[in-house]
Scaffold this motif. Structure first.
Motif: not given
Length: 77
Positions: A16-17, A25-29, A33-35, A68-69
């Protein structure tokens, strides 16, 4: 935001870039995903160009890719 799925057979990666201007937005995705997929590991790189690599077994990483998508689509509304 760029999300790339890389399959290596028994293992896989999701990269994820994003730029620093969309760090929320990056941190939320990544956090969502990790949760939802605790079987994977992540590695965070960079500051101005933020890059997160999520790796693990193929079936878990494919599920993380789909999440993630989906989360990226939710953030764009």
């Amino acid at each position: 935001m760029k999300i790339v799925y890389q399959d290596f057979g028994a293992a896989a990666n999701v990269v994820i870039t994003n730029t620093v201007f969309e760090f929320r937005k990056h941190n939320r995705v990544v956090d969502t995903t990790l949760f939802l997929v605790p079987e994977v590991a992540s590695k965070h790189l960079g500051f101005f160009i933020m890059k997160t690599v999520i790796s693990g077994k193929t079936k878990h990483v494919l599920r993380a890719y789909k999440i993630a998508l989906r989360e990226t689509g939710r953030c764009q509304r």
